[in-house]
Every structure is written in C-alpha cells, then in structure tokens.
Design a protein around this motif. Structure first.
Motif, mmCIF file in Angstrom:
data_model
loop_
_atom_site.group_PDB
_atom_site.id
_atom_site.type_symbol
_atom_site.label_atom_id
_atom_site.label_comp_id
_atom_site.label_asym_id
_atom_site.label_seq_id
_atom_site.Cartn_x
_atom_site.Cartn_y
_atom_site.Cartn_z
ATOM 1 N N UNK A 132 10.550 62.516 50.422
ATOM 2 C CA UNK A 132 11.247 61.409 49.224
ATOM 3 C C UNK A 132 10.185 60.585 48.803
ATOM 4 N N UNK A 133 9.536 59.497 49.356
ATOM 5 C CA UNK A 133 8.394 59.048 49.081
ATOM 6 C C UNK A 133 6.846 59.898 48.365
ATOM 7 N N UNK A 171 15.892 53.471 44.914
ATOM 8 C CA UNK A 171 14.771 53.567 45.527
ATOM 9 C C UNK A 171 13.949 54.457 44.218
ATOM 10 N N UNK A 172 14.243 55.025 43.035
ATOM 11 C CA UNK A 172 13.713 55.274 41.860
ATOM 12 C C UNK A 172 13.860 54.126 41.410
ATOM 13 N N UNK A 180 21.918 49.972 38.230
ATOM 14 C CA UNK A 180 22.413 50.671 37.633
ATOM 15 C C UNK A 180 23.117 51.348 39.166
ATOM 16 N N UNK A 210 9.353 52.123 50.111
ATOM 17 C CA UNK A 210 9.414 52.434 51.937
ATOM 18 C C UNK A 210 9.491 52.451 52.583
ATOM 19 N N UNK A 244 22.311 67.255 35.300
ATOM 20 C CA UNK A 244 23.044 66.540 36.310
ATOM 21 C C UNK A 244 23.758 64.984 36.330
ATOM 22 N N UNK A 254 20.390 58.190 33.843
ATOM 23 C CA UNK A 254 20.712 56.656 33.246
ATOM 24 C C UNK A 254 20.000 56.614 32.265
ATOM 25 N N UNK A 286 16.446 58.367 32.218
ATOM 26 C CA UNK A 286 16.156 59.358 33.231
ATOM 27 C C UNK A 286 17.013 60.277 33.222
ATOM 28 N N UNK A 337 11.634 61.576 54.434
ATOM 29 C CA UNK A 337 11.185 60.208 54.397
ATOM 30 C C UNK A 337 10.075 60.679 52.993
ATOM 31 N N UNK A 369 11.077 51.258 43.090
ATOM 32 C CA UNK A 369 9.189 52.212 44.201
ATOM 33 C C UNK A 369 8.218 51.367 42.649
ATOM 34 N N UNK A 382 8.765 60.254 44.609
ATOM 35 C CA UNK A 382 9.134 59.338 43.894
ATOM 36 C C UNK A 382 7.581 59.057 43.299
ATOM 37 N N UNK A 397 19.842 57.000 45.904
ATOM 38 C CA UNK A 397 18.363 57.558 44.838
ATOM 39 C C UNK A 397 17.660 56.539 44.157
ATOM 40 N N UNK A 398 18.868 56.824 42.897
ATOM 41 C CA UNK A 398 18.575 54.932 41.852
ATOM 42 C C UNK A 398 17.610 54.020 42.363
ATOM 43 N N UNK A 418 23.462 59.897 45.992
ATOM 44 C CA UNK A 418 22.171 58.990 44.776
ATOM 45 C C UNK A 418 22.357 57.950 44.197
ATOM 46 N N UNK A 459 17.331 51.069 35.722
ATOM 47 C CA UNK A 459 17.731 52.790 37.372
ATOM 48 C C UNK A 459 18.174 51.630 38.072
#
Lengths: 670, 502
Positions: free
Chosen positions: A190-191, B399-400, B324, B411, A75, A78, A81, A187, B403, A194, B396-397, B393, B321
């Motif tokens: 998601x945490x 945070x990912x 971006x 957090x 989908x 990057x 990733x 939250x 992290x 990750x 998300x990018x 998205x 990431x």
C-alpha cells in the motif's frame, strides 16, 4: 467475439454468487443448509464449472490472437481523484483464469471425499467458492488498486480457511500468524502504491512505467527513490509468495485442511505474488536495482526453503518448504527479467504441486484410519512407509509429481526449471549456482519424502527410520477431533472423488512442459504476442551447446540427489540418525528452520508485547495517576453516589444544567 | 422548520415522558420512543433529500434571534460536514432504543435520557452559532453522565465522575476558545457567518486553536486525554457504549473541522505538522494499549482511540481527499464500533462475562454463538480495513490524501492498521476459537430479534464498502470547498510572519 469479452465478468461473479447463496443459507437456515450437503457442493461446483468453461473459451480466443480487452468503470470519485475498477482479459489473464478455475474445480471434487465426514462441509465449500472469486478477481485486475483490494480478500479467505478447524490450537495460531505476516507485506504494498501514485498520478501499470521513465530521464525523480518505492511494492509479493524474510507463515498454514494447502498455499494464492511481479514488468524494467533485489530474494528463498525441507518429518510441512523454494525460483526468474520462464514455472508448479499436496492429503486420509484424527501422527512420515502396496494410485501419481519437481526430463518441472536456470546462467553465474545446488537438494528431499512414505515396510506406530530424536515424537494431545475409535491395521486407498483429481492432474504434470521446450516454445510465443508482457524473443535457432550444458548439469545434480536419497532411505546404506549426529549443528539449524521463527517470536511478538506493557504501565501510573491524585475524583465520587443513592437524580441534573446556563449567562453579560 | 424537528421532537417527547403524571407501562414507553426515533430517521432522510449535494454551503437554514446581547442566536443549517453525522445520529438512536433491554429501574427516565442525547447531538451538528453549539454540546453531557452513573457496572460512579470531570473541563476550554473568537473576531457575535477570525494576528489564532484543540482533544479523545473513555465504556451498558463510540466522539472531530480548520485556517497550517504527529501518537498508543487488554469492551474502546486518530491525520493534511476521508471515516467508525459494541454486548448478555481469559470457543455451532462469531469476524475485518467493507475505502482516502503532505505520519498510521488486525485477531482467537469450556456449554441461543441491529449495521458496512460513493457524495462539495478555503487563507496570511520571525 466481443460479447464473449463483455460478459467475462461472469467468471468471478459465478463463484461469488455461489458463495453468497450458500452463505446466506448458512446464516438464515443453518440446519437446512447443512443437511443439504452435496446439493450445495454440486451447486458451487457447477457454477465454477461454467466459469472454467468460460475461461477456456477466453483462453482459446486469446490463442486465436484476438486483441486484449479492457473494461473499466469509476468505482469511487472524489474531485479529480478517480478510483477505477474493471477487468482486463489479455493473454496472461486468460492463462491464469484457466489455471485457477481448473485447479479449484479439481480441489473441490477432491474435497467432497476429503471433507466427507466433517460437520462443516458446507461452510468449507462456501469459503472455497469465496476464495475462487477473490483469486479470479485478482488476476483480472487492470490496476494496482484493484489488485490490492483482491489481494486483501484472498488474504482474508486464507485466514478463514487456515483457521477452518478453529478448535485446534495450532490452527488458531497459524491463521493469526498468516494474517499478521501478510499485513506486513500489504503495508509495504500500500505504501509503495501510494508513493508511485504520488510520483506518477496513476495506478495503471503501463502508465506508471512510462511516467517513471520520463521522470527519471528528466531528473526530477531519483532512481534511488523509485527503486525504494518498487521494493516497497515488492514487499507484498514477499509476504504473499512466502519469500524470505516473510515466509514464516506458509509452513504453519498447513494446519488448514489439505485441499486448501493444495489450492491456496501451493497453486494459486501464493503464486499471486509472482503474478503481480509479472504485471509490474513495465515498471520493473526501468529499475535494475529493484530487479537485483527481487532476483536475490528469490534465489536466497529457494535455497532456504530447500535446506529446511530436508529435515522435516511432517509430510505437509516438507511440501510447504518445497513450495517456498519453488516460489523462490519463480521470483528469481522475475528478478532476472525472464518473465516467461517464471510464469511457465508458475504454471507447471501449480499442477504438479497441487497434485503432490492432494496426494499427501490422500496419504493422510489413509493414515487417519490407522492412527486416528491426529495431525501430529497422521502427517508424520516416520509412521508411514510401504504405502505403495495399499494406495497404488496415490503412490504412482505422487511419484510422477516427485519426478516432475526434481526436474527429470521430459516431465513438466524439467523444462520450466531449466529455462530459469538458463536465464540465470546468462545473467549471473552465482545466481545460477545457487539455483543449481537447490535443484540437487530438491531432488534429495523429494525422494526422501517419497521413499519414507511409499517404499519399504509399513511402520504404523512403531519407530521409523527418519533422522530424528526421541523427544520429537511427543505428539500433541489436543488435536483429536473425532472419536478415535475406528483404527484399522492398514491404510486404504482413498475414494474415487479423491483419486480422480490426482489422475487428472498427473496428465499436465507429465505433458505440459512440452509446451515450453527450447526448440518449440509455444508458451512464450503465446505470452509474447500482443499482450502487455514482452518476453524474450522466440528462440528460432536453438543453441544446442548451451542447452546441453544447462540441461546436462541440472539432470546430473538431480540424479545425484535422487541417488543419495536412494542410498539412505531405500537401501539403508547410511543411517540418517548417525548422519544427523555427525552434522549436528547443520542438522539442528535446518530442523529449527534457521531459528527464524524463534527470532521473530522473540523480537517482534514479544517486543510488541513489551512495548504494549510499557504503554499500559504509563497509562495507569502516570496519565491516570495524575487525574486520580487530584483528589477531585474521590471527592466527587462520594458526592455523586450520595445523590444517586438518594434517588434525587433529576434534581442533580437540573442543578448541573442550571449551573451551566448561569455560567454562560454570567460570562456573556459581564 | 425542517431541522428544528430533529431537535425539538425528541426534547418534547423526553419532557412528556418524564412529566407524565400517570403510570406508563415500560413496554409502551419503549414502543413509543422507538416509533419516535424511527420517525426522526425518516425525517432525516427527507431532509437529506432536500439538500443540494453540489453546493458546499449550509442549507435549510433557520434563523431566530435569541439573546442578541449575548451574541446568541438560534441558527441551524445542514451541509456536507454535518449531514452524514446527523444521519448517523438518527440511525444509531433507533438501533440503540431497539436493542436496549427495558431497564428494571426507572425505564421512563432511561428512555427520556436517550432522547435528550439525540436532541443534543443533532443540535450540536446543526448549530450555526458557536454558543448554540456549546449549549447542545453540554446538553448531551448530562444525560450521558446519568446513563452511566445509574445503569452502569460496578465502578460506575468512578467512571461517570471521571467522564464528567473530563468533559466539563473540555466544555470550559471550548467556551474560552469560543469567547476568544467571538470577542476578538466577531464583534461579540457567535454566528458562524459573522465571525472573521482570519484577520487576527497569527499568534492569537494559534493560541485560540491550541485551546480549541485541547478542548476537543478530550472529547475525541486523543492521547493523553483519553483515560476517561475506556473506563466509561467498560462501565456503561451496551446501548450507551454504542452511542458513545458511535456518535458522541464525533462531536470532537466535527468541532475540529468546523471551528478549527474552517475558522482558523492559518493557525491550522502552522500547527498541522504537530497535529499529524499527535495523530500518530494517538493511533499507535491506542493500538498498543488494545493489545494487552483482557476485557473485550476495553479492546474496542482503545481501538476507538486509534481509529479516531486517523480522522485527525486527515484533518491535519486538509487536502480535499483527506478531509473527505476524515468525514467518511467518522461515519465508518461510527457504524463499525457500534457493531462491535453490540456484538460484545450480546456475548456479555449470553455468557455473563467479557473477560478473554474466561471465554473460549464461542464460534462453535453446538452450544456456542456461531452467528455472533461470524458477524464479529466481519466487524473485525472491517475495522482492520479489509476491502469490501467501508473501513477500507475511508482509510484509503485518508492515507491517499495525507501521503503527499505527511508521508512519514501516514506511514506510521498505516502501521496502526496492522496493529488493529493484531489486537482484533487476538480477540477473535481467544474468545471465539478453541473449544467451549464446561462453563460455557449450552449458552442460551440468540433470538433473531436480538440480531436486528447487528444485521442492519453489518449490511451498511458491506454495502457502503462496495458502493462508497453513496457515502462520499454528500460531503464532497463541502470538503473540497473547505480545503480550498483553508489553503487560500493560509497563502494570504503567509506574509504575516510570526513575531518570533521578526
């Protein structure tokens, strides 16, 4: 066979197409689309009907033993990733698809009657279709990211549908509460996601499980940290499946139209948490600590929900707390590793609780003819009573649902609840006793509800026998939506579109439990096949003694609960008001929902506001104050005003531009 | 010459408009300016088509010597950092010109100022020379000041002056930092290609970076340099707010990446933990401030402070990431905040107020503004990061990507997304839910033409949310290269220890 699976994406795509089509119509040609009420509903229902047929075909193919099917595409990418999307059709998914599409279709049929007079009828069906899409996408998800995506989408649909009657104060507050509480869970989810990706480099359940095991075996990842991450992920199900301490949104969510309560807040969306736990099985099985947390959360929630349901007078609130309690059972089963049992209860509960909610909607629909469109009156069981005479079909189906949830053999709830209790007994007697006690309370409050609603004399607006204080009767004035003119003396049975789904749902509520008896457990045999789920081995030889103990004890306590309810609410041997007075602290504790809502309001809502107020103060007094104190502002304001009022703005602009340029030049040449 | 068009066409048209001796009908002016901006949008698309997305370097380069004694040369280029922002600039200007009602006073000046801003912003994003960037950065300031000061609300002169003081200070500090870099590291040249600041002593680099951070921190804005923004937004008219939030704030974050991270990577690495904490403070503070506001515009303004904080978090982490994500978040915030401001503007135009205490029940189909409400719910969901829309998205990018480096800061920023849903749901709850009061009954209906910009923005938000690679593909090569270069540079300079380590 392959082409059947290749086009399986049609199952969620069809309801999406329906929602998009009608939604576009609503935006672009509003008055036209609103005029074609049942045409739109028919379109949406036929699309979902096709999806149901397709789901049944997929289910049948899985029953035949075909391999699970995976399909993915990238989908977003990057560098190294990749985010994958796609779908997986395995036994669990095919089962969930059938549950979701069938309940959704019946709820839509029912809504045609229930929402017949609502001016936003078409919008309601659009939202329902959008929700069906999101829920189907959720159960087909092959990885955590896609689960999260659809998780949020079902949350958004739930927000829209709880707030469907957004002109009611209670509904506006409820949808906001539901969304925010669910964000707390998201939250955590998601945490945790990750974190798990950070440790294992994958969002796929199986891969995460394997790598976690390797990492922990190699000692590079502490069990404590892994447990923490999984518990964070578990926060998602805690919010969505209304587990303690994030259960507070579900009872308020009853402000939405009743079909929504049946579909989203009983049968499907709230079960998504349980579904996710089942998907997490390859990860959970390595982390006994996390399993313990899950099991105890579930057990505690089961008891909490039941203990509050005892004192509720609003028929939908009572059912909502009952849902919380039953979800607690499912989560407990997941924590015990009894995935098959938990999913079995999910399925049986989906059918009988959807039926109970739709039944309550039918009751409310009937009551509205007497007391007007005021949820505070139409949903209050103290005004009901004796409805069996006026609404025989609703009463019969409601009784079937009540017997099923109480665990009376051979109805559906008996087998699934008993399987969970059996697993609990094997694992931890304390958990079993909590579940067992809760089963008794369940029988009591469900029959209290049944007796208050359907038996005895019809009370109408006169005072009822429920345990209550006089002050509780202050009905909100705001809530009258339609003209309150057409008052009838008696409630009436609902139209066929509403009654038919009740009758259809009664069939699985009675029979479906027979698929999962201890002597011939087809359900677990199906799930334990080649899918990713590994359920306990098929019980070839039934331990009759153990079955006798667990089944006997749960039937016994259910009977006790029913008898007490019978004594109090049908035979009137004990006055509930006197009883409430005697046990005042306990009664108040239950009535006020353990004071949890008040506590949250005080700590979180007001705390947040307080913090914001302090920040605001700081902004105005300190940060802005320093700027304003320099005096420069006032000085320049005066100057600026003069120039603007003189109308010589261009000159002014030119001056600034020149000043800047000369500054550049001067400093450059120096 | 591809890129110069983006700067000089609006400049020439603006000059022509102000200097034209005869009378011009306001309607004609608007149409002409609209066509000009539309043409520029197409031109941007053409330029984008000629960019090789696989190459991380600046492309379509243009170089002309200008003041060589000063180290100033006219150098333009387009790469993955600037391309999405240039496109955003061209798009938003079209929408802003389209959605501006013709001002009753001085329409010619109004439209030429809008064009000047477009030229200034495009020039700043395209500049490959620090001094050139600075000139364009200042060029965009004055028109914005005038737009607020002339066509603003009641307290416009206070807000405009505050804006001017803050940004002038920002410009001054920026100039100091640029001079430091050029003189110490570029031998007097301001060209990005000549600058070699990486071999400066680490202490010098850190000092330069701190000055740069304060300068750009005012522009972004980051707490505690933010108080000009809510005032400016509240007083500015809707189109100006759309421009301000949509594109002008991005100059700050763009500058951070282009001049901070790229030119001073070692110092960046030293300060990165502090930057992550700063991002957290900004995110949480901005979100908390938004909760109690009564003015819809103020809520959206404070939400900008919070959402620009995510960009800083991504920049601080500086992984491929997260960078971006940072670029994409700039675009996503530009689209979503412009949409929000546009909708708030529609509400204001129809009801005459933005005060949440006076608004109620606007979603109701009879007499309310149901479609505005529907779009508002969509925008709010996008801003709180619901999937299916572009906000999800990009966050998300970020945070990912952040992290692994800064788990705790990530957090805390994620708590900020939760707070976003709190304050925006409060806004929807109070203004759009409930019943219409007598004062709000029979609002004038919104014509389809007025929805145009909202429709375009909403469509983009959804399409890019479903197909995020259409957004991310332009920047991927550049951000990856930037991240690697920064990582290498900081490893190289790792043995150069700070003096206080001696």
């Amino acid at each position: 066979m392959d082409s059947l699976y290749q086009y399986a994406w049609l199952v969620p795509a069809l309801p999406l197409a329906g929602a998009a089509l009608v939604g576009t119509g609503l935006i672009a040609f509003n008055s036209w689309t609103n005029r074609l009420r049942q045409v739109n509903a028919a379109l949406i229902m036929s699309l979902l009907g096709v999806a149901l047929g397709y789901s049944l075909a997929l289910f049948w193919s899985q029953v035949q033993g075909h391999e699970a099917f995976h399909w993915q595409f990238t989908w977003a990418v990057a560098g190294s990733f990749h985010l994958e999307m796609g779908y997986v059709i395995d036994r669990l998914t095919s089962l969930m698809l059938v549950i979701v599409t069938s309940v959704a279709l019946l709820v839509m049929l029912y809504s045609d009657g229930y929402m017949a007079h609502d001016p936003s009828y078409v919008r309601f069906f659009t939202y329902l279709s959008l929700f069906s899409f999101s829920m189907l996408g959720l159960v087909m998800s092959p990885n955590l990211v896609q689960i999260y995506v659809f998780w949020e989408l079902v949350g958004m649909c739930s927000y829209l549908l709880i707030g469907f009657w957004y002109d009611r104060v209670a509904a506006r507050e409820a949808c906001q509460k539901a969304f925010v509480v669910n964000r707390v869970g998201d939250f955590g989810l998601l945490l945790g996601m990750l974190g798990l990706f950070w440790c294992t480099g994958s969002f796929e359940f199986g891969v995460i499980g394997e790598r976690l095991e390797d990492l922990m075996a190699a000692g590079s990842l502490g069990t404590g940290l892994a447990t923490l991450l999984v518990v964070l992920v578990f926060l998602g199900p805690v919010a969505k499946s209304a587990q303690f301490p994030l259960h507070v949104w579900l009872p308020d969510a009853m402000e939405g139209p009743t079909p929504i309560s049946a579909l989203i807040h009983a049968a499907t969306m709230v079960a998504a948490g349980v579904f996710l736990l089942a998907r997490l099985e390859p990860i959970l099985e390595h982390l006994p600590g996390a399993m313990t947390v899950v099991a105890w959360t579930g057990a505690f929630t089961a008891f909490l929900g039941a203990s509050i349901a005892i004192t509720q007078n609003d028929i939908k609130k009572g059912l909502a707390y009952s849902t919380i309690s039953q979800l607690g059972y499912m989560v407990m089963a997941m924590g015990l590793g009894a995935y098959g049992a938990g999913l079995f209860h999910l399925m049986t509960h989906a059918f009988f609780k959807a039926m109970l909610f739709l039944g309550s909607g039918s009751v409310i629909h009937g009551m509205e003819a007497v007391v007007g469109h005021n949820p505070a009156l139409a949903q209050d069981m103290r005004y009901m009573g004796g409805l069996r005479k006026y609404m025989p079909v609703t009463a019969t189906t409601f009784l079937i649902g009540t017997l099923a949830i109480c665990g009376v053999p051979p109805l559906a709830g008996f087998w699934s609840k008993d399987e969970i209790l059996g697993a609990a007994l094997g694992a931890n007697p304390v958990l079993w006793s909590v579940g067992w006690l809760t089963a008794g309370i369940t029988a009591f409050y469900m029959f209290r509800m049944y007796f208050m609603t359907f038996e005895g004399e019809f009370r109408g607006l006169s005072f009822g026998p429920g345990a209550m204080r006089v002050g509780e009767l202050s009905a909100e004035e705001e809530g009258h939506r339609g003209p309150a003119g057409h008052h009838a003396a008696h409630p009436h049975e609902s139209p066929w579109t509403m009654v038919t789904p009740l009758v259809i749902l009664a069939v699985p509520s009675v029979l479906i439990g027979l698929l999962g008896t201890p002597f011939a457990n087809y359900f677990e045999a199906f799930l334990e096949g080649h899918g990713p789920l590994r359920v306990e081995p098929f019980a070839a030889e039934v331990d009759w003694q153990e079955f006798g103990v667990t089944a006997g004890s749960s039937v016994a306590i259910a009977t006790l609960g029913i008898l007490v309810a019978l004594l109090i609410y049908r035979l009137h041997r004990v006055d509930p008001a006197q009883l409430a007075l005697k046990l005042k602290p306990l009664y108040e504790f239950s009535l006020n929902k353990w004071y949890l809502d008040d506590l949250y309001e005080r700590v979180f809502a007001q705390g947040c506001r307080q913090l914001a107020r302090q920040a605001l103060e700081m902004d105005y007094r300190i940060i802005d104050g320093v700027v304003n104190l320099t005096g420069l502002a006032t000085l320049l304001t005066g100057e600026g005003l003069k120039y603007i009022e003189n109308g010589r703005v261009q000159t002014y602009a030119l001056v600034i531009l020149l000043a800047v340029l000369s500054l550049v030049l001067a400093s450059g040449l120096a | 010459m591809m890129l110069s068009v983006l700067i000089f066409v609006p400049l020439v048209v603006a000059a022509g408009l102000s200097l034209w001796p005869g009378r011009l009908e306001a309607q004609q002016v608007k149409r002409g300016v609209g066509i000009t901006t539309l043409g520029l949008l197409l031109w941007t698309a053409l330029a984008a088509g000629r960019v090789d997305v696989l190459s991380p370097d600046g492309q379509l380069l243009e170089t002309l010597p200008w003041l060589s004694t000063l180290g100033l040369s006219y150098q333009l280029g387009l790469d993955g950092l600037s391309l999405p922002l240039v496109a955003l600039n061209s798009l938003l200007t079209v929408l802003v010109v389209y959605s501006s009602p013709i001002p009753p006073t001085r329409p010619r000046l109004y439209y030429s100022l809008l064009l000047l801003i477009q030229a200034g912003v495009a020039g700043a994003f395209l500049a490959q020379n620090l001094l050139l960037f600075f000139l364009f950065y200042e060029l965009e300031l004055i028109p914005l000041y005038l737009l607020i000061a002339i066509w603003g609300g009641e307290r416009r002169s206070y807000a405009a002056t505050k804006f001017l003081i803050y940004t002038a200070l920002s410009g001054l500090l920026l100039l100091v930092a640029f001079f430091g870099m050029a003189i110490l590291g570029g031998g007097g040249s301001f060209s990005l290609m000549d600058l070699d600041t990486q071999h400066l002593p680490l202490v010098t680099q850190v000092i330069l970076l701190v000055i740069l951070l304060v300068a750009l921190g005012i522009k972004i804005p980051l707490v505690p340099f933010h108080t000009w923004l809510p005032d400016a937004h509240v007083e500015a008219s809707t189109p100006v707010s759309m421009l301000l939030a949509g594109i002008l704030l991005k100059l700050g974050t763009y500058g951070l990446l282009r001049f901070g991270l790229a030119l001073l990577p070692a110092a960046w690495q030293v300060l990165a933990p502090g930057l992550a904490i700063w991002a957290v403070v900004s995110v949480l503070y901005g979100s908390l401030m938004a909760i109690l506001q009564q003015d819809m515009k103020r809520i959206v303004a404070y939400s900008s402070i919070g959402h620009m904080g995510y960009v800083l978090l991504g920049a601080a982490a500086a992984t491929p990431l997260s960078l971006l994500g940072a670029i994409c978040q700039m675009v996503s915030h530009g689209l979503i905040s412009a949409l929000l401001f546009h909708l708030v503007g529609l509400v204001y135009r129809k009801t005459g107020t933005r005060n949440l205490n006076e608004l109620q029940g606007l979603l109701l189909p009879d007499g309310g503004l149901p479609l505005v409400g529907t779009l508002m719910i969509l925008a709010v969901m996008a801003s709180s990061g619901i999937p299916g829309m572009v906000g999800f998205i990009t966050e998300f990018l970020i945070f990912r990507g952040s992290f692994p480096g800064f788990p705790l800061a990530t957090l805390a920023c994620m708590i900020g997304t939760g707070l976003t849903s709190v304050y925006f749901l409060l806004l929807v709850n109070r203004a759009f839910f409930g019943r219409l009061t007598a004062r709000l009954a029979n609002l004038p209906s919104v014509s389809p033409w007025e929805y145009g910009p909202a429709g375009v923005l909403a469509l983009l938000v959804v399409v890019l949310g479903i197909q995020p690679s259409w957004l991310s593909r332009w920047s991927e090569a550049t951000t990856t290269a930037l991240s690697h270069a920064a990582a290498t540079a900081s490893i190289l300079s790792a043995h150069v220890s700070l003096p206080w380590h001696l």
